[in-house]
Design a protein around this motif. Structure first.
Motif, short mmCIF file in Angstrom:
data_model
loop_
_atom_site.label_atom_id
_atom_site.label_comp_id
_atom_site.label_asym_id
_atom_site.label_seq_id
_atom_site.Cartn_x
_atom_site.Cartn_y
_atom_site.Cartn_z
N GLU A 142 38.43 43.19 52.31
CA GLU A 142 39.63 43.00 51.51
C GLU A 142 39.38 42.31 50.19
OE1 GLU A 142 42.91 41.38 53.54
OE2 GLU A 142 42.54 42.55 55.35
N ALA A 143 38.33 41.54 50.12
CA ALA A 143 38.10 40.78 48.91
C ALA A 143 37.43 41.68 47.89
CB ALA A 143 37.24 39.56 49.22
N ARG A 144 38.27 42.40 47.15
CA ARG A 144 37.67 43.40 46.29
C ARG A 144 37.73 43.01 44.84
NH1 ARG A 144 39.25 49.08 48.90
NH2 ARG A 144 40.91 49.05 47.34
N ALA A 145 36.70 43.32 44.15
CA ALA A 145 36.71 43.20 42.70
C ALA A 145 36.40 44.59 42.16
CB ALA A 145 35.69 42.19 42.24
N GLN A 146 36.27 44.69 40.87
CA GLN A 146 36.04 45.96 40.22
C GLN A 146 34.90 46.75 40.88
OE1 GLN A 146 37.54 46.90 36.97
NE2 GLN A 146 36.74 48.87 37.61
#
Ligand SMILES: Nc1nc2c(c(=O)[nH]1)N[C@H]1C(S)=C(S)[C@@H](COP(=O)(O)OP(=O)(O)OC[C@H]3O[C@@H](n4cnc5c(=O)[nH]c(N)nc54)[C@H](O)[C@@H]3O)O[C@H]1N2
Ligand SMILES: Nc1nc2c(c(=O)[nH]1)N[C@H]1C(S)=C(S)[C@@H](COP(=O)(O)OP(=O)(O)OC[C@H]3O[C@@H](n4cnc5c(=O)[nH]c(N)nc54)[C@H](O)[C@@H]3O)O[C@H]1N2
Ligand code: SF4
Ligand code: SF4
Ligand code: SF4
Ligand code: SF4
Ligand code: SF4
Ligand SMILES: [Mo]
Lengths: 401, 828, 253
Positions: free
Chosen positions: B42-46
């Motif tokens: 869930e911890a998404r970045a670009q």
């Protein structure tokens, strides 16, 4: 030392029977709710972005406040020395615990990410948020309740630590329910709720709902037979408690009346329309006021006050009324759209979905299951021996009156 | 074009990524180890992304033809914005433009060619489509056409088109008809669209066309029955001009005449509510006041020979007392029509206060430049052409024809010639076959409809009556008459025994009747030339370039026709083999730019593709103080002769603006018969009362377009549907808008289900109160009531308004009278 | 750092909703999850009725009540990002208190009943943790700022198109879409507005066009009495929001 407990109906087959029924309801409602939430997420709720808080929140508020009310009741003997309340003190503490657990469980299923809450809140310490404090104090409340209960369970009614825990718990309860009130009362953008006296209102209604729940469940514990009760309890039920009940219902009515009058008088449509077009437009709300509060109040003022049937009926009616009040309070603050416009030409409509109802049922059944287990195994009728011994052996209600 | 790289490289890449990194750190509240608690997924970045390319295209959701930049990354189209250096869009879009990606990725699209297996046709019949190959599909159709031709019945094949774009799609139908041998090769939907305004202009200034406008310099707009801020072409640009007009100095004043509350009415300086179908009376009264107040433009119109003379209401002027300059028939017009057309007279007919008419006339007549514009609202009636002529005459009276801040006509682009000539490939049958003696199925150009451009709405009934004959095979391109024609019930019946070929990428109603589906690519997947609709007059042609390869097994319509042509017996096949493909076709068009490069340097196919548009400013001609000049490359300096004006600009028999129309006088007998106007009066711009259709209903029924109505496709775009009818809050449906008094008189409450009926049928709708509408007029925005079109459209909203719209048309223009209907309203 | 602000000129706005659809496509919001909505008001009666409209993005309040109430700091005002108020989707617990506390109704909990059926989330089902995966998804993504398509159980809102705005050259006064050098950095709703009713720039820069306009045309902030101090200003007539009356009552009057 702890006195002998008296014949508790719930420790027998009735208890088992009820436990099985409540347990089945619990499993079914929880199973349904969880399966819906797993499958559809919160799309299975009828809440929306324009009305984000629905019946699950109202249910939580109901339980949390009833729990707080029970905590306050328990403080009467344990903190303030109103000795006649000793016979219900332990039951109050336990029930406060059971109700809080139920409320929190319902809330957990309402949140988007409950487990995440466990780390983000402590990690981020957002002290500006009333919700942060509410969470903190209810968490403390839960701990104090457990602690105090373990003291009572061990028979330490009047030890120094028991007293200190009692005082801490009392303050915790006030802060917890007060902060819950502020969650609503500080929202100036939601004028229906915006009210500096909201904590007072919450305390009063908390006590009202607490007495209602307590009365009903106490009678249940003794199979609705007063003669099976210890005499101290009988004395309480025919003396101080119904009077306190009547008083708190009366204050509740007074508070609602005052809020209604200021609300109706106000030109601000975000308040007045809630009263005219939502609350007073709803048969359920009016019934809650008239049948659920006014009727019990009037009856309890009269000599009929001590009748078992009357008390049980009043307890049930008031429970329903306060639950309805919680619902209409939570929803009522949101029904007026933030901007009048064609997209939402009328009040925002909301009625709970099956999943939301199942959460409410789940909450009540969980609370009942916990309570039944408590009655069965934890001797909730205990009281300090000096109280138990002072009174005579079980007699009739009339005799005790 | 490697957009993001270029942009980011330019100056900001290091700087901005460093800044983002730093603020991200700050946001994480300084507590380390947070990540461990949250599920990693869930911890998404670009995420890493591919290159973003921009292709030029032209929005296809309405006729405005906005140039668009289509953003594609990793083979997916994900954004559409207006093209900055496109003269129409100027980087802007209307609300529909952005939703184009939905067209491409619409889950209901046809995935490839198909044939029908269920011989029964009807609303509730599942066509039982099964996929087939393009080979099989084209062979099947070609065989059918060859067979018809062999039997000498080639005229029984017709090709219908609606939203045609240019010479490489709808334009390709004409030569097909000539080579194959059918008069029905290009039956357009213009008679269900807006032929009324074109005809009104043809009758008065000789241009059978919509107009171009110079809004930038206009100081007064009189908008009559045009949905300026919701639909009027080119919508997006019109809104840009609105922003300009309403903030420039002096601010352009706007008076709007409509039959309902609308965004245009709301945003105007003056909103005048008119009784439907009576705009001609309003315009004539305006003209009356302009003349009696002496506000006409003397340099353009002319003047009395004796300057002391005046127009006095009710009083004739001597025939020779007025010296006409560019207006023909003014004295007759005054004497035979205008002198009685006072504001008080018009008030009786239109319901607009005489005082408001007079004020409007004085403002309009004394503010220059001023423009009167109109569209379907004024012309969608039995008297539409005459209404339009009356309104357009106001432009002549104030001298705004071809003037700065006025009105003109569109010039065609400098296209190159095709590599093939039709005449070289015609066999004997094509030249002299029996089909030559057949009228068009819609009877255009016959005694029945002598003046029309098209008459598509007549085709179904003519086929049913076998008058002039029945159709055998019909191909539909970008039109859906089985749903959108007036009285479409007849179409549903008629098309049952016709072999239907539909070419839509989407499952519309007509497609549900198809025997063969030859799905087109969506506009984001095709190469297509798009010359502009009338805009600012100077020539302009845009080009669609595919943003992605077709995502399904579809073929551009132009290529489908070329492929079909190749399969037709005889020299016709050679024509199409020579033509090759749509792209080849377009390359030849683009070759014309080599000799006439555009202002943006476009001089051929590749540069056209890169820029998406070729154009050449300014407008070639201008009328200045009653004289016409031609642009010499520097300024408007070369004065034009009267003959040149007649050839290029005022193309009427008299070479002037005709308030006594020579064009109509040629058809005086027909007009007398159809409209009961004495033939000697037929040419006059005059008041003709509307004939309301639909039976004895007591309420007018208006079904306008909304800004989000994307022609025949809006009803299946969920993003659009959620914001569709803002005026009364139509989210995911539309409501019938009704005045509360009207509703209450019928026992109807806000939100009730109601039935709207005319003598040809009835539909149901949910109603909402709109107190700012006329009490005698119901408004149902045009969008829903589909029984096909896709999962969102099907069965949604109120019934189809066409089903209670009688198939009655203006005898002159042929425009279907969509806004003349009267209906009854009751609780459902 | 700039303080980003938006100006909406209601005298020019045509109520077309291009801002709404541009936003919804740029940010892949669900149908009806209108981060940028246009509100419409009818009043009066024929022949003098009126209709008004009001485009409404998030106000990016200087004093954001949504931030004050958030128990997790998931919603936060980022001074390093021009004062934009973001939701960190990795932190939000979906308590929805911020939605209660925002006076402008511009926060969304997309994990709600589909506002239009069939549910587009089922048509383009998600293949990862996000709610749905349309084929036209914008490749930009940053969950710490609520950019991308949200996962279940969190709140979403207008980001002032930070994924674009963040590329703006340091110190620039205005992001004007007519300037080809910066048009890609202009928020979608501003960039597309045909009558140019929307402007975007630095409120801390007295030279900026947004400040000029606010000064010249008496910019006002919506519901200013809430004290939220929006960074979005309105110009022209019509910024007054009519009080609420249920539509039925209005028409019975
Ligand atoms: N958004 C959008 N724009 C479009 C299109 C689209 O599909 N969607 N389609 C394009 C096409 S094909 C066309 S032909 C044009 C049409 O453009 P318009 O003709 O401008 O649009 P309509 O909505 O057909 O109707 C115009 C107005 O006429 C009013 N009206 C009806 N009857 C009367 C009357 O008797 N008198 C007066 N004064 N007004 C009346 C209606 O209320 C409406 O406001 O729009 C084009 N633009
Ligand atoms: N009540 C009412 N009726 C009206 C109007 C109104 O305002 N009110 N407006 C009238 C006007 S102005 C007009 S112009 C007509 C329009 O009516 P029609 O001529 O029927 O045109 P549309 O309804 O736009 O239908 C277009 C068809 O083209 C298909 N299509 C969409 N995209 C493509 C593509 O890329 N390729 C191909 N080959 N097909 C495609 C769609 O599926 C649809 O079936 O309606 C008229 N009817
Ligand atoms: S006005 Fe809108 S729908 Fe029409 S072409 Fe332009 S962007 Fe497309
Ligand atoms: S895009 Fe511009 S004109 Fe259209 S509604 Fe939005 S702000 Fe108003
Ligand atoms: S408008 Fe609402 S969501 Fe936006 S910053 Fe202000 S309070 Fe927060
Ligand atoms: S829903 Fe999320 S952002 Fe909103 S207050 Fe709760 S945790 Fe904060
Ligand atoms: S700034 Fe961006 S996110 Fe905010 S409303 Fe405009 S387009 Fe939507
Ligand atoms: Mo049209």
């Amino acid at each position: 030392m702890t006195a002998q407990t008296h014949k508790n109906a719930l420790q027998g087959p009735l208890g088992w029977g009820l436990l099985v029924i409540a347990g089945v309801v619990l499993l079914v409602s929880l199973g349904y709710a969880i399966s819906q939430i797993m499958a559809h997420g919160h799309t299975s709720f009828n809440t929306s972005s324009v009305l984000p808080w629905g019946q699950p929140i109202a249910t939580y508020v109901f339980f949390a406040l009833a729990s707080s009310g029970l905590g306050l009741l328990a403080a009467l003997p344990l903190v303030f020395g109103f000795k006649q309340y000793y016979p219900v003190a332990k039951r109050c503490i336990f029930l406060a615990f059971a109700l809080l657990i139920s409320g929190m469980s319902v809330l957990a299923l309402e949140l988007g990410h409950v487990f995440r809450m466990l780390w983000v809140i402590p990690m981020n310490l957002q002290v500006q948020s009333a919700m942060f404090w509410m969470g903190l104090f209810y968490a403390l409340d839960l701990i104090f309740l457990l602690w105090k209960f373990s003291k009572l369970q061990g028979g330490h009614w009047d030890s120094k630590t028991a007293k200190q825990v009692g005082i801490a718990s009392f303050i915790g309860v006030l802060l917890a329910s007060g902060n819950l009130a502020l969650i609503f009362g500080m929202m100036s953008m939601r004028p229906f709720w915006f009210d500096a006296l909201m904590p007072v209102y919450f305390y009063i209604t908390a006590i009202t709902s607490a007495i209602a729940v307590l009365l009903f469940l106490t009678y249940l514990a003794y199979g609705f037979k007063r003669e099976r009760m210890p005499s101290a309890l009988q004395a309480l039920l025919t003396g101080a408690l119904p009077k306190l009940f009547a008083t708190s219902i009366g204050l509740t009515l007074l508070f609602i009346l005052v809020r209604a009058i200021t609300g109706l008088y106000s030109n601000n449509p975000e308040i007045s329309i809630v009263w005219t077009d939502y609350l007073f437009d709803s048969g359920v709300y009016i019934a809650a006021l008239l049948i659920g509060l006014l009727l019990p109040f009037v009856v309890l003022l009269s000599k009929l006050r001590n009748g078992i049937g009357i008390q049980v009926l009043a307890a049930l009616l008031v429970t329903f009324a306060i639950f309805a009040e919680r619902f209409y309070f939570v929803v009522g603050g949101q029904v007026v759209p933030l901007f009048k416009g064609t997209w939402v030409p009328n009040l925002i409509s909301y009625s709970p979905s099956a999943t939301e109802w199942s959460l409410t049922v789940f909450g009540f059944s969980l609370c009942l299951v916990l309570y039944l287990l408590g009655e069965k195994f934890l001797h909730l009728g205990d009281m300090p021996s000096h109280i138990a011994n002072k009174s005579a052996q079980p007699g009739t209600a009339e005799a005790a009156a | 074009m490697k957009l993001f790289q270029t942009l980011i490289n330019r100056r900001r890449f290091l700087q901005s990524s460093a800044a983002v990194g730093a603020s991200a750190g700050a946001v994480a509240t300084g507590i380390t180890g947070l990540k461990g608690f949250s599920p990693v997924s869930e911890a998404r970045a670009q995420a890493p992304r591919g290159e973003t390319t921009i292709t030029k295209n032209v929005c296809a959701q309405c006729p405005a033809r906005c140039g668009i930049d289509v953003y594609t990354t990793d083979g997916r189209v994900h954004a559409i914005y207006g093209t900055s250096d496109n003269p129409i869009s100027n980087g802007k879009l209307c609300p529909k433009g952005h939703l184009g990606s939905y067209f491409l990725y619409d889950p209901d699209r046809f995935k490839g060619p198909m044939k029908r297996t269920n011989p029964n046709k009807g609303r509730d019949e599942d066509p039982g489509f099964v996929p087939i190959s393009w080979e099989e599909a084209l062979d099947t159709v070609a065989e059918r056409l060859n067979d018809l031709r062999r039997r000498g019945e080639s005229h029984r094949f017709s090709m219908f088109y609606g939203r045609g774009w240019g010479s490489s799609d709808a334009g390709i139908q004409y030569p097909f008809g000539e080579l194959y041998g059918t008069p029905n090769a290009a039956i357009g939907h213009s008679s269900m669209c807006a032929d009324g305004s074109k005809k009104a202009k043809q009758a008065t200034d000789g241009n059978s066309s919509y107009s171009s406008y110079d809004y930038r310099n206009a100081n007064y707009l009189l908008i009559i029955g045009a949905s300026f801020l919701e639909a009027f072409r080119p919508y997006n640009n019109v809104m840009q001009m609105w922003g300009h007009m309403r903030t420039k100095s002096p601010k352009t004043r706007v008076t709007t005449v409509d039959v309902r509350m609308s965004p245009t009415m709301a945003a105007s300086d003056r909103a005048l509510y008119i009784k439907p179908g009576t705009d001609g009376a309003f315009a004539l009264a305006i003209a009356h006041v302009i003349l009696t107040e002496g506000l006409w433009d003397r340099e353009f119109v002319g003047d009395f020979t004796n300057p002391n003379r005046q127009f006095v209401g009710g009083r004739r002027i001597p025939a020779n007392s007025f010296n006409e300059k560019w207006v023909h028939g003014l004295a007759d017009w005054w004497n035979e029509e205008l002198l009685e057309r006072t504001p008080e007279w018009a008030e009786e007919i239109t319901g607009i206060n005489a005082e408001d008419i007079r004020r409007t006339a004085i403002e309009f007549g004394s503010t220059r430049p001023a423009v009167a514009l109109f569209e379907r609202g004024a012309t969608g009636h039995s008297n539409g052409t005459y209404n339009g002529m009356a309104i357009h005459s106001l432009n002549a009276l104030v001298g705004s024809l071809f003037a700065e801040g006025g009105i003109g006509y569109q010039v065609a682009p400098s296209y190159g010639a095709l590599p093939v000539e039709v005449s070289d490939y015609m066999d004997d049958y094509a030249k002299n076959g029996a089909w030559k003696d057949q009228p068009r199925i819609d009877m255009k150009g016959t005694d029945r409809w002598p003046m029309v451009g098209n008459m598509m709405q007549e085709c179904a009934i003519n086929h049913l009556n076998a008058d002039p004959y029945t159709l055998d095979t019909a191909m539909f391109y970008y039109t859906n008459p089985i749903w959108s024609a007036p009285n479409p019930q007849v179409w549903e019946e008629a098309l049952k025994n016709v072999f239907i070929i539909d070419t839509s990428p989407f499952p519309g109603e007509t497609a549900m009747y198809a025997d063969i589906v030859l799905p087109d690519c969506t506009y984001l997947e095709r190469t297509q030339d798009v010359p502009t609709y009338p805009f600012e007059g100077w020539p302009m042609a845009e080009l669609r370039t595919p943003a992605v390869e077709p995502i399904h097994d579809t073929k551009m319509y132009g290529d489908v026709i070329i492929e079909l042509g190749k399969r037709i017996d005889g020299p016709m096949g050679d024509y199409y083999r020579e033509l090759g493909s749509v792209e080849n076709y377009i390359r030849h068009l683009a070759a014309g730019f080599a000799d006439d490069p555009g202002d943006n340097g476009v001089d051929g196919f590749e540069s056209w593709k890169e820029k998406g548009v070729w154009y050449k400013k300014p407008y070639k001609w201008r009328q200045i103080r009653g004289e016409f000049y031609e642009w010499d490359g520097q300024r408007y300096s070369r004065q034009m002769s009267a003959e040149e004006v007649q050839e290029h600009l005022l193309k009427t028999p008299s070479g002037k603006f005709e308030v006594r129309s020579g064009f109509l006088e040629e058809h005086a007998a027909y007009i007398e018969e159809e409209l009961g106007i004495p033939r000697e009066r037929a040419g006059l711009v005059q008041w003709v009362a509307p004939v309301y259709t639909g039976g004895d209903g007591d309420l007018h029924f208006i079904t306008p377009k909304t800004p989000l109505h994307a022609e025949g496709r809006g009803a299946n775009i969920p993003q659009q549907m959620m914001v569709h009818q803002p005026i009364v809050g139509g989210r995911n449906t539309v409501y019938l808008e009704v005045h509360p008094e009207t509703a209450k008189a019928r026992g109807i409450n806000n939100g009730d289900r109601v039935r709207i009926s005319s003598d040809i049928g009835s539909i149901e709708a949910e109603c909402r109160f709109v107190a700012s509408h006329r009490p005698d007029t119901l408004v149902l925005p045009f969008e829903y009531g589909h029984w096909a079109q896709g999962r969102w459209a099907k069965g949604r909203g109120p019934g189809n308004s066409s089903e209670i719209t009688a198939n009655i048309s203006d005898p002159i223009s042929g425009l279907a009278s969509y806004y003349t209907g009267k209906v009854k309203l009751e609780r459902a | 750092m700039a303080k980003w602000g938006m100006v909406i000129d209601l005298d020019k706005c045509t109520g077309c909703q291009a801002c709404t659809t541009a936003c919804s496509m740029e940010n892949n919001t669900l149908p009806g999850e209108t981060w940028q909505d246009v509100l419409y008001y009818n009043a009066g009666e024929y022949p003098s009725g009126q209709m008004k409209w009001l485009p409404r993005p998030c106000m990016q309040c200087e004093n954001p009540s949504c931030v004050h109430v958030c128990p997790t700091r998931a919603t936060y005002k980022d001074p390093d990002a021009g004062g934009i108020v973001f939701v960190d989707w990795n932190k939000c617990i979906g308590c929805k208190y911020c939605m209660i506390a925002c006076p402008y109704g511009v926060r969304f909990y997309a994990d709600e009943k589909p506002l239009i059926e069939p549910d587009i989330r089922d048509v383009f089902p998600s293949d990862n943790a996000q709610l749905w995966s349309p084929p036209y998804q914008n490749p930009e993504e940053d969950w710490r700022r609520g950019i991308g398509i949200q996962p279940k159980g969190v709140v979403s809102k207008c980001t002032f198109c930070y994924h674009k705005v963040k590329h703006a050259p340091e110190g620039i006064a205005d992001l004007d879409e007519d300037n080809p050098d910066v048009k890609e950095y202009v928020p979608a709703c501003v960039r597309t507005c045909a009558p140019k009713a929307r402007y975007f720039g630095d409120l801390d820069n007295p030279e900026s066009q947004v400040n000029q306009l606010i000064g010249d045309k008496h910019g006002v902030r919506l519901k200013d009495h809430t004290g939220n101090k929006p960074q979005v200003y309105y110009l022209g007539a019509g910024a007054g929001v009519p009080a609420f009356t249920p539509a039925d009552k209005e028409n019975n009057a």
